[in-house]
Design a protein around this motif. Structure first.
Motif, PDB file in Angstrom:
ATOM      1  N   ASN A 134     -20.808  -5.325 -29.119  1.00 30.40           N
ATOM      2  CA  ASN A 134     -22.158  -5.080 -29.443  1.00 30.40           C
ATOM      3  C   ASN A 134     -22.793  -6.511 -29.723  1.00 30.40           C
ATOM      4  O   ASN A 134     -23.951  -6.689 -29.461  1.00 30.40           O
ATOM      5  N   SER A 135     -21.826  -7.237 -30.344  1.00 30.52           N
ATOM      6  CA  SER A 135     -22.384  -8.600 -30.902  1.00 30.52           C
ATOM      7  C   SER A 135     -22.741  -9.417 -29.654  1.00 30.52           C
ATOM      8  O   SER A 135     -23.927  -9.881 -29.481  1.00 30.52           O
ATOM      9  N   ARG A 136     -21.916  -9.493 -28.707  1.00 26.70           N
ATOM     10  CA  ARG A 136     -22.182 -10.087 -27.293  1.00 26.70           C
ATOM     11  C   ARG A 136     -23.259  -9.298 -26.874  1.00 26.70           C
ATOM     12  O   ARG A 136     -24.167 -10.126 -25.822  1.00 26.70           O
ATOM     13  N   GLY A 137     -23.356  -8.146 -26.707  1.00 28.03           N
ATOM     14  CA  GLY A 137     -24.279  -7.307 -26.224  1.00 28.03           C
ATOM     15  C   GLY A 137     -25.948  -7.691 -26.555  1.00 28.03           C
ATOM     16  O   GLY A 137     -26.931  -7.921 -25.942  1.00 28.03           O
ATOM     17  N   TRP A 138     -25.897  -7.961 -28.061  1.00 24.45           N
ATOM     18  CA  TRP A 138     -27.253  -8.421 -28.458  1.00 24.45           C
ATOM     19  C   TRP A 138     -27.881  -9.552 -28.270  1.00 24.45           C
ATOM     20  O   TRP A 138     -28.877  -9.931 -28.153  1.00 24.45           O
ATOM     21  N   ASP A 139     -26.903 -10.509 -28.035  1.00 20.45           N
ATOM     22  CA  ASP A 139     -27.048 -12.067 -27.768  1.00 20.45           C
ATOM     23  C   ASP A 139     -27.714 -11.767 -26.367  1.00 20.45           C
ATOM     24  O   ASP A 139     -28.881 -12.299 -25.997  1.00 20.45           O
ATOM     25  N   GLU A 140     -27.171 -10.991 -25.498  1.00 18.94           N
ATOM     26  CA  GLU A 140     -27.560 -10.632 -23.843  1.00 18.94           C
ATOM     27  C   GLU A 140     -29.121 -10.013 -23.853  1.00 18.94           C
ATOM     28  O   GLU A 140     -30.091 -10.276 -23.330  1.00 18.94           O
ATOM     29  N   GLN A 141     -29.146  -8.911 -24.955  1.00 15.56           N
ATOM     30  CA  GLN A 141     -30.380  -8.005 -25.100  1.00 15.56           C
ATOM     31  C   GLN A 141     -31.611  -8.951 -25.416  1.00 15.56           C
ATOM     32  O   GLN A 141     -32.806  -8.723 -25.088  1.00 15.56           O
ATOM     33  N   MET A 142     -31.243 -10.092 -26.448  1.00 18.23           N
ATOM     34  CA  MET A 142     -32.367 -10.630 -26.882  1.00 18.23           C
ATOM     35  C   MET A 142     -32.989 -11.747 -25.703  1.00 18.23           C
ATOM     36  O   MET A 142     -34.266 -11.930 -25.611  1.00 18.23           O
ATOM     37  N   ASN A 143     -31.910 -12.186 -24.967  1.00 16.41           N
ATOM     38  CA  ASN A 143     -32.500 -12.919 -23.773  1.00 16.41           C
ATOM     39  C   ASN A 143     -33.069 -12.075 -22.915  1.00 16.41           C
ATOM     40  O   ASN A 143     -34.289 -12.393 -22.264  1.00 16.41           O
ATOM     41  N   ASN A 144     -32.585 -10.770 -22.478  1.00 14.50           N
ATOM     42  CA  ASN A 144     -33.546  -9.852 -21.619  1.00 14.50           C
ATOM     43  C   ASN A 144     -34.723  -9.494 -22.219  1.00 14.50           C
ATOM     44  O   ASN A 144     -35.776  -9.613 -21.382  1.00 14.50           O
ATOM     45  N   ILE A 145     -34.997  -9.273 -23.456  1.00 15.34           N
ATOM     46  CA  ILE A 145     -36.494  -8.999 -23.735  1.00 15.34           C
ATOM     47  C   ILE A 145     -37.294 -10.143 -23.490  1.00 15.34           C
ATOM     48  O   ILE A 145     -38.316 -10.182 -23.479  1.00 15.34           O
ATOM     49  N   GLU A 146     -36.836 -11.351 -23.982  1.00 18.82           N
ATOM     50  CA  GLU A 146     -37.446 -12.583 -23.872  1.00 18.82           C
ATOM     51  C   GLU A 146     -37.998 -12.853 -22.445  1.00 18.82           C
ATOM     52  O   GLU A 146     -39.075 -13.129 -22.193  1.00 18.82           O
ATOM     53  N   THR A 147     -36.941 -12.600 -21.414  1.00 18.59           N
ATOM     54  CA  THR A 147     -37.213 -12.928 -20.074  1.00 18.59           C
ATOM     55  C   THR A 147     -38.388 -11.622 -19.407  1.00 18.59           C
ATOM     56  O   THR A 147     -39.285 -12.010 -18.863  1.00 18.59           O
ATOM     57  N   TYR A 148     -38.155 -10.445 -20.062  1.00 15.36           N
ATOM     58  CA  TYR A 148     -38.974  -9.562 -19.638  1.00 15.36           C
ATOM     59  C   TYR A 148     -40.369  -9.734 -20.093  1.00 15.36           C
ATOM     60  O   TYR A 148     -41.275  -9.477 -19.460  1.00 15.36           O
ATOM     61  N   LEU A 149     -40.676 -10.328 -21.215  1.00 13.23           N
ATOM     62  CA  LEU A 149     -41.928 -10.559 -21.769  1.00 13.23           C
ATOM     63  C   LEU A 149     -42.557 -11.703 -21.058  1.00 13.23           C
ATOM     64  O   LEU A 149     -43.957 -11.938 -21.175  1.00 13.23           O
ATOM     65  N   ALA A 150     -41.684 -12.567 -20.499  1.00 13.50           N
ATOM     66  CA  ALA A 150     -42.293 -13.706 -19.864  1.00 13.50           C
ATOM     67  C   ALA A 150     -42.928 -13.346 -18.438  1.00 13.50           C
ATOM     68  O   ALA A 150     -43.345 -14.125 -17.729  1.00 13.50           O
ATOM     69  N   ILE A 151     -42.286 -12.214 -17.764  1.00 13.84           N
ATOM     70  CA  ILE A 151     -42.942 -12.023 -16.566  1.00 13.84           C
ATOM     71  C   ILE A 151     -44.359 -11.603 -16.563  1.00 13.84           C
ATOM     72  O   ILE A 151     -44.879 -10.537 -17.266  1.00 13.84           O
ATOM     73  N   PRO A 152     -45.147 -12.134 -15.992  1.00 18.16           N
ATOM     74  CA  PRO A 152     -46.592 -11.952 -16.055  1.00 18.16           C
ATOM     75  C   PRO A 152     -46.913 -10.547 -15.471  1.00 18.16           C
ATOM     76  O   PRO A 152     -46.297 -10.054 -14.799  1.00 18.16           O
TER      77      PRO A 152
END
Length: 152
Positions: A134-152
């Protein structure tokens, strides 16, 4: 301070709090960046939300949470069974961990603080693996939400 009971992540998202709130607390948007099919679902405090996991390698699994808190633009929290990935195991009798998303206004965007706590109550034979995965998973999910929000 290192603790084995909780995982904490913080990320400054370059989006207003209302936008970050929508992608955290709207089940359909959450599912898009988190990797769960939640079309037509809603997050309601006191209710369960389930959806098929869409993350590669885990598509055979159902994501199953109990929504604990929905405080608009402040806190979203749910309980789940951490790293409950073995289809041959019934995890329903195990304690759950609490996942809490907190939003805070910051210069340049919104600070998202995610805490998953309660690992000390997970059965000893699963605890370390669940914590690590889960620790690894949260690292990935933080990247995922940042990427998702960057999509116009």
């Amino acid at each position: 301070m290192h603790t084995s009971d909780r995982i904490e992540r913080k990320i400054l998202l370059k989006a207003p709090r209302s936008t970050v709130w929508r992608v955290v607390a709207n089940a359909e948007a959450f599912g898009q960046w988190f990797g769960v099919a939640l079309e037509g679902k809603r997050f309601v405090a006191g209710a369960r939300t389930q959806g098929q996991i869409t993350y590669p390698g885990y598509e055979h699994m159902v994501w199953d949470v109990e929504v604990m808190r929905v405080e608009p633009e402040r806190v979203f929290a749910f309980r789940w069974h951490p790293y409950a990935v073995d289809p041959g195991v019934d995890y329903s009798g195990e304690p759950t961990t609490l996942v809490q998303f907190e939003l805070e206004d910051m210069d340049g965007g919104t600070l998202l603080h995610v805490v998953e706590s309660g690992f000390d109550r997970i059965p000893a034979e699963r605890r370390l693996k669940a914590f690590r995965m889960n620790s690894r998973g949260w690292d990935e999910q933080m990247n995922n939400i940042e990427t998702y929000l960057a999509i116009p």
